[in-house]
Write a protein that holds these residues in place. Sequence first.
Motif, PDB file in Angstrom:
ATOM      1  N   LEU A 116       0.855  -1.037   0.284  1.00  0.00           N
ATOM      2  CA  LEU A 116      -0.262  -0.091  -0.042  1.00  0.00           C
ATOM      3  C   LEU A 116       0.534   1.276   0.082  1.00  0.00           C
ATOM      4  CD1 LEU A 116      -2.796   0.953  -0.426  1.00  0.00           C
ATOM      5  CD2 LEU A 116      -2.883   0.698   2.365  1.00  0.00           C
ATOM      6  N   LEU A 165      -3.117  -5.267  -5.050  1.00  0.00           N
ATOM      7  CA  LEU A 165      -4.198  -5.008  -3.983  1.00  0.00           C
ATOM      8  C   LEU A 165      -4.642  -6.040  -4.559  1.00  0.00           C
ATOM      9  CD1 LEU A 165      -2.649  -1.487  -3.452  1.00  0.00           C
ATOM     10  CD2 LEU A 165      -2.323  -2.947  -1.518  1.00  0.00           C
ATOM     11  N   TYR A 196      -6.152   2.519   1.825  1.00  0.00           N
ATOM     12  CA  TYR A 196      -7.104   2.023  -0.265  1.00  0.00           C
ATOM     13  C   TYR A 196      -8.245   2.126  -1.269  1.00  0.00           C
ATOM     14  CZ  TYR A 196      -8.370  -2.708  -2.714  1.00  0.00           C
ATOM     15  OH  TYR A 196      -8.499  -3.392  -3.737  1.00  0.00           O
TER      16      TYR A 196
END
Length: 412
Positions: free
Chosen positions: A71, A93, A109
């Motif tokens: 991230l 991700l 995120y």
Amino acid sequence: MNVGSVIKYYRSKHGLTQQQLADGICSISHLSKIESNSYIPHETTTQALLAKMGVQWKKEVDKQKRLEHELVEFIDCSIYFDLESMRHQYKILEKENEYIQSTELVNQYELYKFRFYTFNNDHQRAEKQKNLLERLKGSFSAPEKWLYQFFLSIYYTMIGQIELSLKLLENLEEGIRSIPQKFEGEYYYQKARLLILQDRYERSAYYAELAVRHYQLHYNYIRLLHAQMLLAINYTRRNLFVQAVELYGVLKRNSQITGQTDLYHQTIYNYAELLKEKAENRQAVEQLLEIKDKLPKDSYFYKAVLVSLLEAASETGQQTEEFINELKQANSGKNNEYFEIHATYFEKRFFSQEDLLNYYEEKMFPFFRKNGYIKEAKKVSTQLALYYQQKREWEKAHFYSAYQEQNGGEFT
């Protein structure tokens, strides 16, 4: 890490009820409190619950650390405008999307997915992500709230709502000290970009110079080139041609060295705009022809280059029919009124002046004014003001002259 959320994630994944998972380890009410993160269990309880589902605690900790690292990479790619690497990190991700929803990483995120979709010009996904973030924002920390408004401003720029975008940035001015220092340059850059769209050149130059200094200090070379581009455009609009030419020389060289092909094409386009301002239209045509056929024919930029080519070629008396047809073909099925108006305008240049001026007044000026195309609206209003002055229709002449004064220069 949200231990309870992770346990709930694996329990749901394995299709277990709370009673089935808790059996032999803890009470159902105890497990319920753990899963809601209202109680932090002892490590032995955590290990026992996870082990029952075939999950090792140590590997879970390592997985969390790996996702945190991925991230951070995703975030850094967005800050340094490394879109290719950002696309790569996004794919990594997304494979863990369901798992991330159970972790403390979820807000950042989802925020950076919004930024990614916006930078990637994915309007549909950006709109859906905006709606998702509206539901999540009650759980945002103060810095996350700041970032959401900032990303929202960039989103509104993408869909053409410039005034709303700038208003959001103005509201964030006082909060600039509450965010990580690495975001300051991006804030300055976006504000300079919006101000130049509103012909507020002095303020735009101020923020563009702040962005340049920040990107230099933090070795953010791609964004530095973008900020220098803003300054070059700004210099052109203020007739500071010597400074603009010097910057475009730097931009052409450095965008090629760094392999920024899109940026190189944008530099050539904006340099051609400068040449047109200097009435060096033949040179402008040469510059634009260099990049025209290298662009995707279904892209917005390709059509913008064709409009610029038509403007320059018309001033030199060159044949324009081929470019008009290319513009109409590129816009076919897209129904982009901006380019449709320009294609019709250049066709009408072959007809009477009265027909052309009627089109200025009935179609072009209202459209440009309504949709915030200040530069284009001012250009059309200049022609209409001159026309009505010659006809001694002073009321209309004053209206179009007043529009130029109202929208030019600096806003207070």
